[in-house]
Each structure stands twice: as C-alpha cells, then as structure tokens.
Scaffold this active site. Sequence first.
Site, mmCIF file in Angstrom:
data_model
loop_
_atom_site.group_PDB
_atom_site.id
_atom_site.type_symbol
_atom_site.label_atom_id
_atom_site.label_comp_id
_atom_site.label_asym_id
_atom_site.label_seq_id
_atom_site.Cartn_x
_atom_site.Cartn_y
_atom_site.Cartn_z
ATOM 1 N N GLY A 253 0.810 -1.207 0.000
ATOM 2 C CA GLY A 253 0.000 0.000 0.000
ATOM 3 C C GLY A 253 0.845 1.259 0.000
ATOM 4 O O GLY A 253 0.476 2.273 -0.606
ATOM 5 N N ASP A 254 2.009 1.191 0.658
ATOM 6 C CA ASP A 254 2.923 2.339 0.671
ATOM 7 C C ASP A 254 3.506 2.570 -0.719
ATOM 8 O O ASP A 254 3.642 3.712 -1.164
ATOM 9 C CB ASP A 254 4.043 2.098 1.677
ATOM 10 C CG ASP A 254 3.511 1.687 3.039
ATOM 11 O OD1 ASP A 254 2.434 2.176 3.430
ATOM 12 O OD2 ASP A 254 4.160 0.863 3.707
#
Length: 314
Positions: A253-254
């Site tokens: 997600g980062d």
Amino acid sequence: MIVTITPNPSLDRTYELAALAPGEVNRAAHDRLDPGGKGVNVSRALAAAGHRTRAVLPLGGFSGQLLRELLRRQGIEVAPVAIDGDTRINVSVAEAHGRLTKINAVGPELSAAESAALLSLVREDCQGNGAGWLACCGSLPRGLAPEWYAELVAQVHSGGARIAVDTSGPALLAALGARPDVVKPNREELAEAVGRPLLTVGDALEAAQELRERGARQVLTSLGAAGMLLVAEEGRWYGSAPVAVVRSDVGAGDASLAGFLGAGGTGPEALAAAVAHGAAAVRLPGSVMPAPADLDPAAVVVTADIPRERPLRG
C-alpha cells in the site's frame, strides 16, 4: 520534493521459510532487514523511481541509528528528531504458500517536547524545501494525540503543500476535518472508518464517498486482490492488475501511494501508477520497494466503469 513523516518508524526483519510451525524451531531459507514504517516505505519507493524525497523521523537508540544509515545508503535524505526511546523493530514471517505473519512492536512513547519538535520540523522542512506533497503515514506512537495529524495538515496546508494521509482509526477520522488532499485507507481501515463491513467494490465505493463528504478531497482505497478505487470531485475510477504469485504484501500500500504521488497525485493516470506499484511490490520479498524495472504498466486497467458487484475477499 515529496516529504514524508513517519511518527512511528521501524526496522523490519523478514524471515522467509517453507511453512511456519508454531511452538517449534523454525529455520529460515532467507532473511533480510529493511527500513520500515509507512512513510519510510513511501520515500523508499519514490527514491527508487528517481524522485527527490525527504523522510522526517523520530529516531532513538542503536536501532534508530541503523535505520538512518540504511536510508542513507538508498539515497534518501533524512531529517531526524532525536528521542529518548529506542526505534522499534518489527518481525515478519513469510511462508512459501503466501501467508504472512507479522509481529509489530509498540514503539517508544514520545514526550510533549519531542512531539512539538517533530511537528515543528515537518512544517519547517516542507516550507524550506518547497515540498509539493507531504505524506503523513502510519500509526501514531504513544504520546501523540489522535488529532496530531489534523493539526499538522492544517499547519502545512497554510504553507501551500498538498497533503496525503495514510493512517487509520481515530487519527484518520480526526484528519478528515482538516481536509487533506488525499487519504489512502485499505479495505479494513475504510470499513472501520464508516463502521460497517464492506463486502463488494460497490460497498467500498460508497464508503469512500462518505470520507469525501467528511472532508477528504480524494480517497484512494486499496482493496487487495480486488484492485484500487479513486474517488474525487472530478470522477471515480477503478484500477486493477493481475498478480500470479504474491510473495509479500508488506509495504504494498505504501508503494501504491508513492506511485500515486509520483504521478501527480490526481486523476486516472495517477491511479494507474498506484496500481502498477502495488502489483509490483507484492511480487517482491519482505518490504522491498519496486524499481521502475519491476513495473508492468501495460498490465494495468483503469476504468470509470466500476464493477460494483465484484466481491472483496477475506
């Protein structure tokens, strides 16, 4: 320049093994140590793509020194705030069939003086470096109130930088009122924010719209294998890319947020970059961030025709 702030960074130790046997001695086939924390990962992915980025971090003890050195080796500028506590160390166990077990340490408690110093450094760093984006990422450590991100958003917005917030729980809800330019919850965080389960892409779409109504200017939602959603005033888009084998979803997600911000942080083109980065990240070990050579943009599909009935797994 994209500045990131990670109030609770970490060192991430990842062990890869065939299968975890609880209660027994397990021997890893591979292991690695990476800088960790959501904002740290965003900076790592941005640096790998050639973007200038600066990571603002509270650092303490030997683990904090090592984290700073590892980031320096990756070409990332670090703006540290010295703290009395030790930077935390997290452990992940990745099994060959794809299951990931994570043990996240609590991390140090920041004093009122350390909290104020961190807030001041982020504000000054954004203004002094002419940052286009500030990414506020991760959980808040002990000692920082849930409203800390909201206060930061209000202060940095006044200086002209755009702000992305990737957090959860009360900190996310408090930040919405400060009108961040984008928030990036995953499915579980989005469900928690609206207080109900999300079973389909349509459910996630409605929940994302609710966060916009509460103050977020854009909502970028990662739905795991079901893809990603971007809900903004200009429109709503859905993006996906096939992934045959998931090696590790730590930091995926980062990486997606880094791809989104690096591509301008708005519109379907930025969503496509987010999907490409997330899909590349899950094919890599541990919390390794993808480089341009790892991306497969041709495999990404972005459409305004959202598959509302598509189920969300898990």
